[in-house]
Design a protein around this motif. Structure first.
Motif, PDB file in Angstrom:
ATOM      1  N   LEU A 122       0.852  -1.195   0.000  1.00  0.00           N
ATOM      2  CA  LEU A 122       0.000   0.000   0.000  1.00  0.00           C
ATOM      3  C   LEU A 122       0.885   1.241   0.000  1.00  0.00           C
ATOM      4  CD1 LEU A 122      -2.882  -0.473   2.615  1.00  0.00           C
ATOM      5  CD2 LEU A 122      -3.130   0.203   0.237  1.00  0.00           C
ATOM      6  N   TYR A 123       0.586   2.159  -0.884  1.00  0.00           N
ATOM      7  CA  TYR A 123       1.300   3.425  -0.881  1.00  0.00           C
ATOM      8  C   TYR A 123       0.353   4.531  -0.444  1.00  0.00           C
ATOM      9  CZ  TYR A 123       5.057   1.091  -3.311  1.00  0.00           C
ATOM     10  OH  TYR A 123       6.074   0.252  -3.630  1.00  0.00           O
ATOM     11  N   GLU A 124       0.883   5.441   0.325  1.00  0.00           N
ATOM     12  CA  GLU A 124       0.073   6.550   0.825  1.00  0.00           C
ATOM     13  C   GLU A 124       0.324   7.795  -0.015  1.00  0.00           C
ATOM     14  OE1 GLU A 124      -0.044   9.029   4.928  1.00  0.00           O
ATOM     15  OE2 GLU A 124      -0.208   6.857   5.080  1.00  0.00           O
ATOM     16  N   TYR A 125      -0.745   8.421  -0.426  1.00  0.00           N
ATOM     17  CA  TYR A 125      -0.658   9.632  -1.228  1.00  0.00           C
ATOM     18  C   TYR A 125      -1.362  10.775  -0.511  1.00  0.00           C
ATOM     19  CZ  TYR A 125       0.970   7.156  -5.382  1.00  0.00           C
ATOM     20  OH  TYR A 125       1.708   6.434  -6.275  1.00  0.00           O
ATOM     21  N   THR A 126      -0.910  11.991  -0.833  1.00  0.00           N
ATOM     22  CA  THR A 126      -1.624  13.182  -0.415  1.00  0.00           C
ATOM     23  C   THR A 126      -2.046  13.943  -1.666  1.00  0.00           C
ATOM     24  OG1 THR A 126      -0.369  13.370   1.642  1.00  0.00           O
ATOM     25  CG2 THR A 126      -1.499  15.344   0.867  1.00  0.00           C
ATOM     26  N   CYS A 127      -3.303  14.345  -1.724  1.00  0.00           N
ATOM     27  CA  CYS A 127      -3.812  15.099  -2.868  1.00  0.00           C
ATOM     28  C   CYS A 127      -3.282  16.530  -2.818  1.00  0.00           C
ATOM     29  CB  CYS A 127      -5.339  15.111  -2.844  1.00  0.00           C
ATOM     30  SG  CYS A 127      -6.041  16.111  -4.162  1.00  0.00           S
ATOM     31  N   GLY A 128      -2.770  16.992  -3.979  1.00  0.00           N
ATOM     32  CA  GLY A 128      -2.251  18.352  -4.054  1.00  0.00           C
ATOM     33  C   GLY A 128      -3.347  19.397  -4.186  1.00  0.00           C
ATOM     34  N   GLU A 129      -4.558  18.966  -4.448  1.00  0.00           N
ATOM     35  CA  GLU A 129      -5.666  19.901  -4.623  1.00  0.00           C
ATOM     36  C   GLU A 129      -6.440  20.104  -3.325  1.00  0.00           C
ATOM     37  OE1 GLU A 129      -6.553  21.765  -7.107  1.00  0.00           O
ATOM     38  OE2 GLU A 129      -5.088  21.058  -8.568  1.00  0.00           O
ATOM     39  N   CYS A 130      -6.898  19.008  -2.725  1.00  0.00           N
ATOM     40  CA  CYS A 130      -7.767  19.126  -1.555  1.00  0.00           C
ATOM     41  C   CYS A 130      -7.076  18.669  -0.270  1.00  0.00           C
ATOM     42  CB  CYS A 130      -9.065  18.345  -1.766  1.00  0.00           C
ATOM     43  SG  CYS A 130      -8.850  16.555  -1.767  1.00  0.00           S
ATOM     44  N   GLY A 131      -5.862  18.083  -0.414  1.00  0.00           N
ATOM     45  CA  GLY A 131      -5.107  17.711   0.781  1.00  0.00           C
ATOM     46  C   GLY A 131      -5.504  16.396   1.394  1.00  0.00           C
ATOM     47  N   ARG A 132      -6.409  15.691   0.740  1.00  0.00           N
ATOM     48  CA  ARG A 132      -6.847  14.411   1.292  1.00  0.00           C
ATOM     49  C   ARG A 132      -5.714  13.387   1.226  1.00  0.00           C
ATOM     50  NH1 ARG A 132     -12.152  10.662   0.516  1.00  0.00           N
ATOM     51  NH2 ARG A 132     -11.159   8.703   1.033  1.00  0.00           N
ATOM     52  N   ARG A 133      -5.601  12.583   2.273  1.00  0.00           N
ATOM     53  CA  ARG A 133      -4.634  11.482   2.262  1.00  0.00           C
ATOM     54  C   ARG A 133      -5.381  10.194   1.975  1.00  0.00           C
ATOM     55  NH1 ARG A 133      -0.610  12.388   7.354  1.00  0.00           N
ATOM     56  NH2 ARG A 133       0.358  10.584   6.395  1.00  0.00           N
ATOM     57  N   PHE A 134      -4.804   9.375   1.100  1.00  0.00           N
ATOM     58  CA  PHE A 134      -5.438   8.112   0.757  1.00  0.00           C
ATOM     59  C   PHE A 134      -4.366   7.098   0.408  1.00  0.00           C
ATOM     60  CE2 PHE A 134      -4.845   8.547  -3.834  1.00  0.00           C
ATOM     61  CZ  PHE A 134      -4.654   9.925  -3.964  1.00  0.00           C
ATOM     62  N   GLU A 135      -4.781   5.831   0.356  1.00  0.00           N
ATOM     63  CA  GLU A 135      -3.827   4.756   0.092  1.00  0.00           C
ATOM     64  C   GLU A 135      -4.188   4.038  -1.201  1.00  0.00           C
ATOM     65  OE1 GLU A 135      -4.401   2.700   3.746  1.00  0.00           O
ATOM     66  OE2 GLU A 135      -2.541   3.477   4.590  1.00  0.00           O
ATOM     67  N   VAL A 136      -3.160   3.612  -1.913  1.00  0.00           N
ATOM     68  CA  VAL A 136      -3.359   2.933  -3.186  1.00  0.00           C
ATOM     69  C   VAL A 136      -2.490   1.674  -3.207  1.00  0.00           C
ATOM     70  CG1 VAL A 136      -3.155   3.126  -5.700  1.00  0.00           C
ATOM     71  CG2 VAL A 136      -3.757   5.144  -4.335  1.00  0.00           C
ATOM     72  N   VAL A 169      -1.220  14.323  -7.232  1.00  0.00           N
ATOM     73  CA  VAL A 169      -1.049  13.599  -5.977  1.00  0.00           C
ATOM     74  C   VAL A 169       0.439  13.432  -5.688  1.00  0.00           C
ATOM     75  CG1 VAL A 169      -3.244  12.399  -6.164  1.00  0.00           C
ATOM     76  CG2 VAL A 169      -1.199  11.385  -7.160  1.00  0.00           C
ATOM     77  N   VAL A 170       0.774  13.399  -4.416  1.00  0.00           N
ATOM     78  CA  VAL A 170       2.163  13.270  -3.987  1.00  0.00           C
ATOM     79  C   VAL A 170       2.302  12.002  -3.166  1.00  0.00           C
ATOM     80  CG1 VAL A 170       4.043  14.354  -2.696  1.00  0.00           C
ATOM     81  CG2 VAL A 170       2.387  15.777  -3.933  1.00  0.00           C
ATOM     82  N   LYS A 171       3.216  11.148  -3.587  1.00  0.00           N
ATOM     83  CA  LYS A 171       3.430   9.904  -2.837  1.00  0.00           C
ATOM     84  C   LYS A 171       4.163  10.202  -1.539  1.00  0.00           C
ATOM     85  CE  LYS A 171       4.522   5.951  -4.891  1.00  0.00           C
ATOM     86  NZ  LYS A 171       5.346   4.923  -5.575  1.00  0.00           N
ATOM     87  N   GLN A 172       3.675   9.636  -0.453  1.00  0.00           N
ATOM     88  CA  GLN A 172       4.304   9.821   0.846  1.00  0.00           C
ATOM     89  C   GLN A 172       5.267   8.677   1.131  1.00  0.00           C
ATOM     90  OE1 GLN A 172       3.303  12.794   2.628  1.00  0.00           O
ATOM     91  NE2 GLN A 172       2.638  12.959   0.501  1.00  0.00           N
ATOM     92  N   LEU A 173       6.236   8.941   1.956  1.00  0.00           N
ATOM     93  CA  LEU A 173       7.117   7.860   2.382  1.00  0.00           C
ATOM     94  C   LEU A 173       6.303   6.869   3.202  1.00  0.00           C
ATOM     95  CD1 LEU A 173      10.375   9.725   3.400  1.00  0.00           C
ATOM     96  CD2 LEU A 173      10.016   8.278   1.427  1.00  0.00           C
TER      97      LEU A 173
END
Ligand SMILES: [Zn+2]
Length: 71
Positions: free
Chosen positions: A3-17, A38-42
């Motif tokens: 699972l990778y965690e992302y943060t949306c650059g538009e609304c700031g929502r964090r989600f996993e893919v 979207v920005v991938k989080q560590l």
């Protein structure tokens, strides 16, 4: 697959893919606003596994740590 965690650059929502190892953020969209900015989080999961699988002394398991090796 990890699972990778992302943060949306538009609304700031964090989600996993769920993605293949080494996969990029291409095609990943925010579930809230559908933005692809979207920005991938560590991954905290990956770093936790890494620290758990290697003992501080570098031995593969705890019983081999600090035993001196010879009896
Ligand atoms: Zn968003």
């Amino acid at each position: 697959m990890p699972l990778y965690e992302y943060t949306c650059g538009e609304c700031g929502r964090r989600f996993e893919v769920l993605q293949r190892v080494g996969a990029g953020s291409d095609g990943v969209a925010c579930p809230s606003c559908a933005s692809t900015k979207v920005v991938k989080q560590l991954s905290t999961f990956a770093s936790a596994v890494g620290s758990a699988s290697s003992m501080p002394c570098g031995a593969p398991n705890a019983s081999a740590c600090g035993s001196g090796g010879f009896s």
